[in-house]
Design a protein around this motif. Structure first.
Motif, PDB file in Angstrom:
ATOM      1  N   UNK A 138       0.843  -1.106   0.150  1.00  0.00           N
ATOM      2  CA  UNK A 138      -0.078  -0.104  -0.149  1.00  0.00           C
ATOM      3  C   UNK A 138       0.926   1.286  -0.038  1.00  0.00           C
ATOM      4  N   UNK A 139       2.278   1.157  -0.307  1.00  0.00           N
ATOM      5  CA  UNK A 139       2.910   2.257  -0.371  1.00  0.00           C
ATOM      6  C   UNK A 139       2.685   2.867  -1.917  1.00  0.00           C
ATOM      7  N   UNK A 140       1.552   3.549  -1.977  1.00  0.00           N
ATOM      8  CA  UNK A 140       1.199   3.684  -3.540  1.00  0.00           C
ATOM      9  C   UNK A 140       0.445   5.266  -3.551  1.00  0.00           C
ATOM     10  N   UNK A 141       0.289   5.527  -4.642  1.00  0.00           N
ATOM     11  CA  UNK A 141      -0.627   6.992  -4.753  1.00  0.00           C
ATOM     12  C   UNK A 141      -1.899   6.562  -4.066  1.00  0.00           C
ATOM     13  N   UNK A 142      -2.322   7.676  -3.270  1.00  0.00           N
ATOM     14  CA  UNK A 142      -3.685   7.835  -2.698  1.00  0.00           C
ATOM     15  C   UNK A 142      -4.769   7.528  -3.636  1.00  0.00           C
ATOM     16  N   UNK A 143      -4.655   7.720  -4.535  1.00  0.00           N
ATOM     17  CA  UNK A 143      -5.836   7.651  -5.598  1.00  0.00           C
ATOM     18  C   UNK A 143      -5.749   6.433  -6.394  1.00  0.00           C
ATOM     19  N   UNK A 144      -4.934   5.638  -6.049  1.00  0.00           N
ATOM     20  CA  UNK A 144      -4.581   4.077  -6.462  1.00  0.00           C
ATOM     21  C   UNK A 144      -4.959   3.284  -5.192  1.00  0.00           C
ATOM     22  N   UNK A 145      -4.739   3.587  -4.098  1.00  0.00           N
ATOM     23  CA  UNK A 145      -4.922   2.542  -3.023  1.00  0.00           C
ATOM     24  C   UNK A 145      -6.138   1.933  -2.983  1.00  0.00           C
ATOM     25  N   UNK A 150     -13.327   7.282  -7.712  1.00  0.00           N
ATOM     26  CA  UNK A 150     -12.461   7.069  -9.100  1.00  0.00           C
ATOM     27  C   UNK A 150     -11.939   5.463  -8.889  1.00  0.00           C
ATOM     28  N   UNK A 151     -11.434   5.054  -7.859  1.00  0.00           N
ATOM     29  CA  UNK A 151     -11.151   3.667  -7.807  1.00  0.00           C
ATOM     30  C   UNK A 151     -11.961   2.819  -7.958  1.00  0.00           C
ATOM     31  N   UNK A 188      -1.487  -3.647 -17.234  1.00  0.00           N
ATOM     32  CA  UNK A 188      -2.850  -3.048 -16.438  1.00  0.00           C
ATOM     33  C   UNK A 188      -2.779  -1.564 -16.128  1.00  0.00           C
ATOM     34  N   UNK A 189      -1.642  -0.736 -16.420  1.00  0.00           N
ATOM     35  CA  UNK A 189      -1.741   0.450 -16.256  1.00  0.00           C
ATOM     36  C   UNK A 189      -3.039   1.063 -17.471  1.00  0.00           C
ATOM     37  N   UNK A 190      -2.700   0.480 -18.724  1.00  0.00           N
ATOM     38  CA  UNK A 190      -3.789   0.771 -19.617  1.00  0.00           C
ATOM     39  C   UNK A 190      -5.225   0.515 -19.404  1.00  0.00           C
ATOM     40  N   UNK A 191      -5.497  -0.562 -18.602  1.00  0.00           N
ATOM     41  CA  UNK A 191      -6.531  -0.683 -17.987  1.00  0.00           C
ATOM     42  C   UNK A 191      -7.227   0.338 -17.167  1.00  0.00           C
ATOM     43  N   UNK A 192      -6.201   0.611 -16.181  1.00  0.00           N
ATOM     44  CA  UNK A 192      -6.636   1.507 -15.089  1.00  0.00           C
ATOM     45  C   UNK A 192      -6.938   2.843 -15.425  1.00  0.00           C
ATOM     46  N   UNK A 210     -24.312   2.572 -11.353  1.00  0.00           N
ATOM     47  CA  UNK A 210     -23.810   1.252 -11.096  1.00  0.00           C
ATOM     48  C   UNK A 210     -22.410   0.986 -10.517  1.00  0.00           C
ATOM     49  N   UNK A 211     -21.566   1.967 -10.664  1.00  0.00           N
ATOM     50  CA  UNK A 211     -20.454   1.986 -10.003  1.00  0.00           C
ATOM     51  C   UNK A 211     -19.828   3.132  -9.012  1.00  0.00           C
ATOM     52  N   UNK A 212     -20.856   4.148  -8.992  1.00  0.00           N
ATOM     53  CA  UNK A 212     -20.186   5.273  -8.054  1.00  0.00           C
ATOM     54  C   UNK A 212     -20.255   5.076  -6.762  1.00  0.00           C
TER      55      UNK A 212
END
Length: 787
Positions: A578-585, A711-712, A759-763, A783-785
């Motif tokens: 979890x040492x990652x960007x907050x908006x990816x965590x 977003x995630x 996976x970056x291209x998916x994300x 359906x996703x928000x």
């Protein structure tokens, strides 16, 4: 440099539990064919025994007492908390911090003295180890001071945290470290010898130095340190200090008709007066159940009005953050924070959120029209929403398979759900959860269960401490904490540790294992999961803790964070888990929610706690219909509530620094956002005005990045559809391996390395944020928000 400013140990305190409403997800996959129940692999006796033990340590109090009792008649040596050799008593925190500080100072001197090519080649790894030593104390102390029941331990942990946090901020502004790193990165003879991990870490550290005002004069750098410390202290006080302006409201018990009689009886006094607290579960039950609108209105307003001192803490926090951003050369705190996130700019986030509000407006109008019809001629008010939603849900449940749906928790005992998680991880990633007896003193409470994570070769790869049961004074919000990250421990580090103290352990006594491939010693991820479930009954009935479907999703969500830490087995800790960007965590945790009730996964574990009967196909179908019905009743309005919270967060942190430093009226801004964007009327004409922002604890840990939850969820929805729900079984090993190797293996932002490009291209393809989000969430925004 060594730790992004203001970053707390990763805790996922899900907003649906933190906030004053219950926000449920409307993100559910389409119904799928029933898959036969698949039991654990009986061909592997040890695996089968571990699987059975896993269920019983959570479901059976007698079994747990026997399991957790020392096997030997000898009195075992007392261990430190989470096996840390120093933490056997409050004074141990001081020793732990001082020993770690001494090690840090040795590394700093070594880095500053580097002059040869060989010394510079080791610089990225040395700086990563320096970061690890800081995080060892900060992460663990911050967790212990919030969870431990002993005030003396809490105080000692707080002192250790403060000492290392201040030292970290000093290092972040030490020009010599930055200069040495710059020299190393500018020399191809050095960088060509670095591994991919070392290259990524060096780049991360260089960015962190830049964000820490390293280019400023000495006096300004000291001011940066002071402001960082102030923000930590004020932010922590705000996060832990949520309180209403009024602690309770007193009603005549007769005016609470509709509320469960047991609840009324519990709060009623001898003169038929019933004090209703303005925080906790009771006001939520009142808003959901009491028929008299005036009572609901009074409770709604009081439960959304913070104390003046809590609002003062928030406004001081915003001012200090703006001072720091200005000192660092940014126009706003949001600009500073988002510069290294996936979103990049405040404008991008604002456009994203306002676009969502617009896209979600139609479904919101439909839902509110249905509730307005139920209320009649008088206008629907914010304090009506929970009441009429609950009324519709009850009507639906009574008309559709209510008996079958009410029986669903019988198939979700806590131990059974933990079994399901272990079986899912085994099939997707080749790892499973194994109960392990804890040494006396190792856990902070007797209810805490220790699980070891092992792979298919029976190699120990992580430790998870599960504190899942409620108790007095325990914070009720579910959370994941990374207490220690994965990393390699090299031979020279072991020798150095032995030279300082023969009894010292290179990982402070906490979990390690030898990697069979590289033969190196590894520091194993150590994780804590905290929830608030009721304990199993100890009255002889054998009835275990039974979870609602929402609680099952919550547990899967938190374990999604844990598996990110478990599988992030990188050589350097700065890029693990979890040492990652907050908006990816939040991506791994939100994705796990989709697994929780997928038919193939339910077939792995959902069975009746008494009979062992699996969840039937008709019950799965009822659950699916129930989720879709709930989403159609109130999903869009709750989605809007989440977007509004993210807009408030942006509005606070995007204020130009010069304006914010003069003072921020958070209540005025809060009502301005709600008046502009909320579909429900904002009670702005009430005096004193409501000030719900004081309860919004995420404003500290998620300052300027609260949009991440929304977003995630969109990213996770696309990933689920493209990888796990693309025609094959969701429990597909090939898909699990791909996700593990291309996403979970790297905690760092995937753009920094080659491993995650697929996976970056998916994300997040290289398109504007809003356009991509719309494409990812077709055909239905709601359906996703929801969170």
């Amino acid at each position: 440099m060594l730790r992004p400013l203001g970053r707390r140990p990763w805790t996922c305190r899900k907003c649906l539990h933190l906030q004053s409403r219950n926000f449920e997800s409307a993100a559910y996959p389409a119904p799928r064919a029933h898959v036969d129940y698949v039991p654990a692999d009986n061909t592997a006796p040890k695996k089968n025994a571990d699987d059975d033990t896993l269920r019983r340590v959570f479901d059976s109090q007698p079994f747990w007492k026997e399991f957790s009792h020392p096997r030997s008649s000898k009195v075992p040596k007392r261990a430190g908390l989470v096996q840390n050799q120093y933490l056997t008593n409050p004074d141990g925190f001081r020793a732990f911090a001082n020993v770690s500080l001494q090690k840090c100072q040795t590394i700093v001197a070594k880095v500053l003295a580097a002059s040869t090519l060989e010394e510079y080649r080791g610089l990225a790894r040395n700086l990563d180890r320096l970061s690890d030593l800081l995080c060892r104390v900060i992460d663990l102390s911050d967790f212990i001071r919030t969870i431990h029941p002993d005030p003396k331990i809490q105080e000692a942990a707080t002192q250790a945290y403060a000492l290392m946090f201040e030292y970290m901020n000093v290092l972040n502004t030490t020009t010599g470290l930055h200069e040495q790193l710059g020299k190393a990165m500018a020399n191809p003879e050095i960088t060509s010898s670095w591994t991919e991990a070392e290259t990524i870490v060096a780049e991360i550290l260089r960015k962190d130095f830049t964000n820490s005002a390293i280019h400023m004069p000495t006096d300004e750098r000291q001011r940066f340190v002071n402001l960082s410390n102030d923000i930590s202290q004020v932010g922590s006080s705000f996060f832990n200090g949520a309180e209403p302006a009024k602690s309770q409201l007193v009603f005549n018990a007769n005016s609470l008709q509709g509320l469960e009689p047991m609840v009324v009886q519990k709060i009623k006094r001898w003169n038929n007066k019933a004090p209703v607290p303005t925080m906790g579960i009771v006001p939520r039950l009142v808003l959901r159940s009491v028929r008299e609108e005036s009572v609901r209105k009074e409770v709604y307003l009081a439960s959304r009005t913070s104390s003046p001192r809590q609002i003062h803490r928030l406004e001081k926090l915003l001012m200090k953050r703006s001072e720091l951003a200005k000192l660092s050369g940014f126009n706003s705190f949001a600009q500073m924070t988002l510069s290294d996130k996936m979103a990049k700019t405040p404008e991008s986030v604002s456009n994203f959120l306002t676009s969502l509000i617009s896209s979600n407006r139609g479904p919101v109008s439909e839902e509110l029209a249905q509730l307005q019809q139920m209320k009649g001629s008088s206008a629907l008010q914010p304090w009506d929403h929970a009441y009429y939603v609950h009324k519709r849900v009850l009507e639906y449940s009574q008309s559709r398979r209510s008996r079958e749906l009410s029986a669903v928790p019988e198939f979700f005992s806590l131990g059974t759900v933990m079994q399901g998680l272990s079986r899912l991880f085994d099939r997707l990633y080749g790892v499973r959860l194994v109960p392990q007896e804890a040494t006396p003193g190792e856990t902070w409470h007797p209810d805490v269960r220790r699980l070891d994570v092992v792979d298919e070769n029976e190699q120990h790869i992580a430790v998870v401490y599960c504190d899942l049961f409620s108790r007095p004074e325990k914070h009720p919000n579910p959370a994941h904490f990374t207490l220690r990250c994965s990393r390699e421990i090299l031979a020279d580090e072991i020798a150095e540790c032995a030279s300082m103290d023969q009894s010292a352990h290179p990982n402070d006594g906490m979990a390690t294992a030898v990697d069979p491939r590289t033969k190196t010693l590894r520091q194993l991820p150590t994780i804590a999961l905290v929830c608030d479930f009721q304990e199993p009954l100890s009255n002889g009935s054998g009835r275990p803790t039974l979870l609602s479907e929402q609680s099952v999703r919550t547990l899967f969500h938190e374990m999604g964070h844990a598996v990110h830490s478990i599988l992030g087995q990188t050589p350097l800790q700065s890029i693990s888990g979890t040492r990652c960007a907050t908006d990816f965590a939040e991506l791994p945790s939100v994705l796990m929610e989709s697994f929780a009730t997928a038919p193939e996964v339910l077939s792995l574990y959902a069975r009746h706690w008494q009979t062992g009967e699996p969840l039937s196909e008709s019950m799965m179908r009822s659950m699916e219909m129930d989720r879709h019905a709930h989403g159609s009743i109130y999903g869009a309005v709750e989605n809007e509530a989440q977007i509004l919270m993210a807009l408030v967060d942006q509005a606070y942190h995007a204020i130009p620094c010069d304006d914010a430093i003069k003072g921020v009226d958070t209540t005025e801004i809060y009502h301005k956002v709600f008046s502009q964007y909320s579909s429900l009327p904002d009670p702005d004409n009430v005096r004193p005005r409501t000030s719900w922002q004081g309860f919004f604890g995420h404003l500290y840990g998620y300052g300027a990045t609260y949009y991440s939850y929304i977003f995630d969820r969109a990213i996770a929805n696309k990933l689920w559809q493209d990888v796990f729900d693309s025609g094959k079984s969701a429990v597909d090993r090939a898909a699990g391996e791909r996700y593990k190797n291309e996403v979970l293996r790297w905690g760092v932002d995937a753009t920094a390395g080659n491993a995650s490009q697929a996976f970056w291209e998916i994300r997040i393809p290289r398109t504007p944020m809003v356009d991509w989000w719309k494409a990812a969430t077709k055909p239905c925004v709601r359906s996703v928000v929801g969170v």
